[in-house]
Design an enzyme around this catalytic site. Structure first.
Site, PDB file in Angstrom:
ATOM      1  N   GLU A   1      -2.460  75.311 -39.768  1.00 24.36           N
ATOM      2  CA  GLU A   1      -2.667  74.709 -39.207  1.00 24.36           C
ATOM      3  C   GLU A   1      -3.245  74.841 -37.973  1.00 24.36           C
ATOM      4  O   GLU A   1      -3.631  74.696 -36.290  1.00 24.36           O
ATOM      5  CB  GLU A   1      -1.369  73.215 -37.958  1.00 24.36           C
ATOM      6  CG  GLU A   1      -1.217  72.317 -39.818  1.00 24.36           C
ATOM      7  CD  GLU A   1      -0.064  71.795 -39.557  1.00 24.36           C
ATOM      8  OE1 GLU A   1       1.368  72.141 -39.358  1.00 24.36           O
ATOM      9  OE2 GLU A   1       0.282  70.088 -39.060  1.00 24.36           O
TER      10      GLU A   1
ATOM     11  N   GLU B   1       4.157  70.700 -46.978  1.00 18.30           N
ATOM     12  CA  GLU B   1       4.850  70.072 -46.524  1.00 18.30           C
ATOM     13  C   GLU B   1       5.371  68.670 -47.755  1.00 18.30           C
ATOM     14  O   GLU B   1       6.968  68.640 -48.082  1.00 18.30           O
ATOM     15  CB  GLU B   1       4.027  68.907 -45.159  1.00 18.30           C
ATOM     16  CG  GLU B   1       4.062  69.716 -43.755  1.00 18.30           C
ATOM     17  CD  GLU B   1       3.499  70.849 -44.379  1.00 18.30           C
ATOM     18  OE1 GLU B   1       2.475  70.731 -44.382  1.00 18.30           O
ATOM     19  OE2 GLU B   1       3.468  71.591 -43.216  1.00 18.30           O
TER      20      GLU B   1
END
Ligand code: NAD
Length: 702
Positions: free
Chosen positions: A104, A124
């Site tokens: 990210e 995730e």
């Protein structure tokens, strides 16, 4: 400049370096350092900025500890926004294993250069959460809707080459990474290329967002049954198309907080920590050193012996297997060869690797060949007399200090150890089938097992990439002992009028990888039955106790290998199909035994099987067979197909509430056979105190 993040400027190109060993986790300190450096660089006005990391990897991911504390200031969004806002181009130079928050951050930079061998992933979902630092909004903008969904839903990392093809990185370099990134940045400056902000892009494939999301939702309902985080992830990714970036980020944050707090997210995190906790053995002196393991011996070239040999050969450790005849050895080696061949055909193993691994496996009919082994694992038939005989032989040939392990599933290992002159070196090493695949190694510490043998066993588990959980000696240790009441209820439900399919589908729809009756068919219905015959004097005086397994075994209907068991396995696919003859036979037997015919419903089947298992788990804790409730959870999720999203049986019990389970057990005491429905004293104590297994574990470890 901080202790973990610094920058230097040379010829107007700034290089920001994160150096936070061991893996540059995005801790609060790292985020604060990035903030300070990028703020300082605003004043320094370089022409371009390279963001890189020292050590073996670029930012590897978020800080798991912050799940408990909440994200401390400065948060991810603030820092990533600052980087993305830079008025000069920011080039991320990435290497190593870049996951979650690391990716990210990279995609908040304007350009990306990856070293060969880099892997980038957004895993995730495997933790029951969603990318929460802008990943759901930036990744679709960067690589398109469907590729971003593939990446997030599969959780599979991309290689550098795949990332380049997807447009996630701009270049892959073989040589010195930072030099290449600086050259790339300089080139951008020369070309007058400015910042290229991911947030300003639109999502490729976004015009089909409604149908794509609907299709993915339908797929997730099938492949990720009972889970909520995939749906939430889809909501978030949909917003990357339907909302403005800032609005999407706010939405992602709300959803991310929601899944973090939900049971599913907590369950995955619980297991993440539980799998690390297993190595802590109370009472073991801290300075105990593992014994070196360079050579392995195995007795028994059957299903388990062969699988165990593969585990060690895969780790580069030479193995000698012994059996009673050359034909048995040849058959065992042929199976190993076939298993490797399958991996080569599938492309997961190179032919040279297969040859090298096979080259590490030798066979012998002579016990003397095991004399140089550091560890010898016995995996012969489940028979006490036989195992004792073999351990006496091993005692005679094994070198001093060699560890002698047994793969027994149920037998008393203290009794086996007693036939040797070295009970301190004897330990249970309980693998699960297929041994080369299953993640769990149950390590059974006997009364006299030396501390360094336990530590060595834990190291062995790590070496062969398994999770080792220590248990003490009792019938079935942790895993199989808890399976006993679970299977008992499943079998009894059939005698009461449920079909095997109804029982299994109740358990499968709840989340078990496979219903227990189908598991028996797979492993061989006879296996459990023969164990019960051997211990008949210890079993309940109940003619219905595991009666279905007994009847099937008596008829030779022992499961898949016989073509029939609880189910039929016909045709090329050998798919399980209900067997009307077996159903009628078992229902008739139920009536003959005067068992009330009442066809338990799905919820009752689930509650009876699971609560019986949990109650046994509480007994194991009290008896000290299991060291911690979380160890039981690891055993069940790593070895018994218990759904990870439910966190394991003891975590699950806490989420249901122990009082509710206790009350249900009392109710079953009235409506079912009371001999089986005695609440474990620990369960009763915790339930009445409004406590939980987690709280009990915390108190015990204080
Ligand atoms: P198996 O029948 O496939 O293999 C047993 C092997 O031991 C055979 O090759 C046999 O020839 C050999 N053997 C028998 N007597 C011997 C002797 N005296 N000396 C040397 N070799 C001898 O059995 P398996 O399924 O591999 O099970 C082995 C052990 O592992 C058992 O204790 C079993 O309870 C345990 N176990 C099995 C599983 C499973 O799912 N199969 C799972 C966990 C543990």
């Amino acid at each position: 400049m901080t202790e973990v993040v610094s920058y230097s400027i040379k010829d107007e190109i700034a290089v920001v370096t994160v150096d936070s060993p061991p893996v540059n986790t995005m801790t609060r300190e790292v985020r604060a350092g990035l903030k300070e450096c990028f703020e300082a660089l605003r004043k320094e006005s370089p022409k371009a900025i390279v963001l890189t990391c020292a050590g073996k990897t670029f930012l590897s991911g978020g800080d798991m500890r912050e799940f408990e504390t909440g994200v401390l200031e400065p948060g991810y969004h603030e820092v990533l926004r600052l980087i993305e806002d830079s008025t000069v181009p920011v080039v991320a130079a990435v290497h190593g294993t870049v996951m979650g928050g690391g990716v990210e951050t990279a995609i908040a930079c304007h350009y990306r250069i990856a070293a060969e061998g880099t892997r980038l992933g957004l895993p995730e979902i495997t933790l029951g959460i969603i990318p929460g630092a802008g990943g759901t909004q930036r990744m679709p903008r960067l690589i398109g809707l469907e590729p971003a969904l593939d990446m997030m839903l599969s959780a599979k990392p991309l290689t550098a080459g795949q990332a380049k093809d997807a447009g996630l990185v701009d270049a892959v370099v073989g040589g010195e990474l930072v030099e290449a990134a600086v050259a790339y940045a300089r080139d951008l400056v020369t070309k007058g290329a400015g910042p290229r902000r991911t947030r300003e892009r639109s999502v490729a494939g976004g015009e089909k967002v409604a149908e794509v999301i609907a299709a993915r939702r339908a797929q997730a309902a099938k492949t990720m049954r009972n889970r909520n985080s995939p749906n939430v992830l889809l909501d978030a990714v949909e917003a990357s198309v339907t909302r403005q970036f800032d609005d999407g980020i706010t939405f992602e944050r709300t959803l991310s907080n929601q899944v973090e707090r939900a049971v599913e997210g907590r369950a995955f995190r619980h297991l993440f920590f539980a799998e690390r906790e297993v190595r802590k053995i109370p009472g073991l002196p801290a300075d105990v050193k593992a014994r070196p393991i360079t050579r392995l011996g195995i007795v028994g070239a059957g299903t388990m012996g062969g699988g165990i040999a593969m585990c060690f050969a895969n780790a580069g450790i030479p193995v000698t297997i012994l059996d009673t005849s050359q034909a048995n050895l040849d058959r065992g080696l042929a199976t190993i060869g076939k298993n490797y061949e399958r991996s080569v055909t599938r492309g997961s193993l190179k032919a040279e690797q297969r040859d090298q691994r096979l080259g590490l496996i030798t066979t012998s009919l002579d016990y003397a060949a095991l004399g140089t082994a550091d560890v010898i694992i016995e995996a012969v038939f489940e028979n006490m007399v036989l195992k004792k005989d073999i351990f006496a032989k091993l005692d005679a040939v094994a070198k001093p200090g060699a560890i002698l392990g047994t793969n027994t599933s149920t037998l008393d290992i203290d009794e086996i150890a007693a036939v040797t002159q070295r009970p301190q070196d004897i330990i249970g090493l309980h693998f699960f089938s297929p041994a080369n695949v299953m993640q769990l190694l149950e390590i059974v510490q006997c009364t006299k097992t030396a501390s360094d043998v336990v530590v060595t066993a834990l190291d062995i588990a790590k070496t062969i990439k398994k999770v080792g959980v220590v248990a003490k000696v009792c019938y079935g240790f942790i895993g199989n002992r808890m399976m006993d009441p679970y299977g008992r209820e499943a079998e009894h439900c059939v005698l009461e009028g449920a079909t095997p399919e109804e029982v299994d589908s109740a358990l499968e729809s709840w989340g078990m990888a496979m219903g227990i009756l189908a598991v028996y068919d797979m492993a061989g219905v006879d296996i459990g039955h023969l164990t019960r015959v051997a211990r008949a004097h210890l079993l309940p005086k109940d003619p219905g106790f595991y009666r279905p397994s007994a009847m099937l075994t008596e008829r030779g209907w022992i499961g898949q290998k016989a073509g029939r068991g609880y189910y039929r396995y016909d045709g090329a696919e050998r798919k399980r199909t209900p067997d009307p003859e077996v159903i009628a036979m078992l229902h008739e037997e139920g009536k003959r035994l005067n068992i009330t015919q009442r066809k338990p419903d799905r919820q009752e089947i689930q509650e009876r099987c699971l609560y019986a298992m949990i109650n046994e788990g509480a007994l194991l804790l009290e008896e000290g067979i299991a060291l911690r409730a979380s160890d039981i959870d690891v055993v069940y999720t790593a070895g018994y197909g218990f759904p990870r999203y439910r966190g394991g049986p003891m975590f699950y019990a806490d989420t249901v509430g122990l009082k509710l389970i206790y009350d249900k057990i009392l109710e079953f005491q009235k409506t079912l056979d009371p001999q089986y429905w005695q609440p474990a004293p620990l369960l009763k104590k915790l339930a009445l105190a409004g406590s939980s297994f987690a709280q009990y574990q915390a108190e015990q470890s204080r």
